[in-house]
Design a protein around this motif. Structure first.
Motif, PDB file in Angstrom:
ATOM      1  N   GLU A 131       0.830  -1.205   0.000  1.00 46.14           N
ATOM      2  CA  GLU A 131       0.000   0.000   0.000  1.00 46.14           C
ATOM      3  C   GLU A 131       0.865   1.256   0.000  1.00 46.14           C
ATOM      4  O   GLU A 131       0.551   2.249  -0.674  1.00 46.14           O
ATOM      5  N   LYS A 134       2.285   1.717  -3.458  1.00 41.60           N
ATOM      6  CA  LYS A 134       1.224   2.181  -4.348  1.00 41.60           C
ATOM      7  C   LYS A 134       0.967   3.668  -4.162  1.00 41.60           C
ATOM      8  O   LYS A 134       0.832   4.427  -5.137  1.00 41.60           O
ATOM      9  N   ASN A 135       0.916   4.108  -2.910  1.00 39.54           N
ATOM     10  CA  ASN A 135       0.699   5.537  -2.628  1.00 39.54           C
ATOM     11  C   ASN A 135       1.856   6.384  -3.129  1.00 39.54           C
ATOM     12  O   ASN A 135       1.662   7.510  -3.614  1.00 39.54           O
ATOM     13  N   LYS A 137       3.743   5.705  -5.731  1.00 38.07           N
ATOM     14  CA  LYS A 137       3.606   5.797  -7.183  1.00 38.07           C
ATOM     15  C   LYS A 137       2.531   6.814  -7.576  1.00 38.07           C
ATOM     16  O   LYS A 137       2.704   7.572  -8.528  1.00 38.07           O
ATOM     17  N   ASP A 197      -4.311   5.497 -11.014  1.00 38.34           N
ATOM     18  CA  ASP A 197      -5.618   4.963 -10.632  1.00 38.34           C
ATOM     19  C   ASP A 197      -6.410   6.046  -9.910  1.00 38.34           C
ATOM     20  O   ASP A 197      -5.848   7.018  -9.407  1.00 38.34           O
TER      21      ASP A 197
END
Length: 273
Positions: A131, A134-135, A137, A197
């Motif tokens: 997570e 992902k954050n 990125k 996203d």
């Protein structure tokens, strides 16, 4: 649970607490919101004391001084400082049972000198790391889109300036169009390379539409600019020579003594046989 036991647990006016809750039999109490919970070991006049508990992490023990009425979530924060293990990655076990972060130490019998085990949750740690990456990125993608948006804003001003010149009848050099279109296409390539996203993906889509709109505008202006050039060339080639031709025809009429156009003048005498 029979009817008599339930009645004994119900609070009455005599034992209501100042906050709107009430004490009931059997070590239970009613909170102000009406929730029935286990009675805490303190009241308003009781001084809360600190206790020292031993937290085992692997083969290492950590002595932690904490309020006797603190929650296990607060204990996790203190253990995180001592062990470096994130609170979300901790499993606190007391009396062979995992304890919820919202539970209180005194409510499950934790006392001064109690031993507690902390186990690192590998699954939670891996999930949190994924997570976090992902954050990271998404943050990077958001910054890249912001830079592209600033560049597009600058190019948009140049497109607007060209449109004003063409609307004013001024011809623009074709290389200016080609240069701006090339720069806008580069921004499209940059946007296409960004993986995003959610909201960041929506921001990217908005910038793609903006760039496409400016490219279409430049194509339209390029056609108008070309038509404007053809019009000027037509005026130069055709209109000016036509006026000169008319002037020459009028001069010829004066020389020929006013003969109308279309009259035949015989300049050769043929012998008659």
């Amino acid at each position: 649970m029979n009817k008599d036991y339930i009645l004994r647990m119900k609070p009455n006016k005599a034992n209501k607490s100042p906050t709107g809750g009430g004490e009931v039999a059997g070590g239970w109490e009613v909170r102000p919101g009406g929730m029935l919970v286990q009675k805490r070991n303190s009241d308003f006049n009781h001084i809360v004391s600190n206790i020292k508990v031993r937290v085992k992490h692997g083969s290492v023990y950590h002595d932690v001084v904490i309020s006797s009425q603190a929650s296990f979530g607060e204990l996790k924060k203190m253990v995180a400082g001592a062990t470096g293990v994130h609170t979300q990655d901790q499993k606190i076990i007391y009396k062979e049972k995992e304890r919820d972060s919202k539970s209180f130490l005194d409510s499950v019998g934790v006392r001064d000198g109690s031993k507690i085990v902390m186990v690192e949750d590998e699954v939670s740690r891996e999930r949190r790391c994924l997570e976090s990456r992902k954050n990271a990125k998404l943050d990077k993608a958001s910054k890249e889109i912001a830079e592209i948006r600033s560049e597009v804003d600058s190019l948009a001003k140049k497109v607007g300036a060209i449109e004003l010149e063409i609307n004013g009848g001024k011809k623009v050099v074709e290389t200016v169009f080609l240069g701006l279109i090339e720069l806008l296409m580069k921004q499209l390539i940059k946007l296409d390379a960004i993986a995003a996203d959610g909201d960041v993906k929506l921001q990217r889509r908005m910038q793609v539409k903006r760039v496409q709109k400016y490219i279409e505008t430049l194509d339209m202006l390029k056609m108008r600019n070309s038509s404007l050039g053809n019009m000027q060339q037509y005026q130069k080639i055709y209109k000016e020579p036509v006026s000169k031709t008319c002037q020459k025809q009028q001069e010829m009429k004066k020389i020929n003594g006013g003969f109308n156009e279309g009259q035949v003048v015989v300049t050769t005498k043929w012998e008659t046989f």
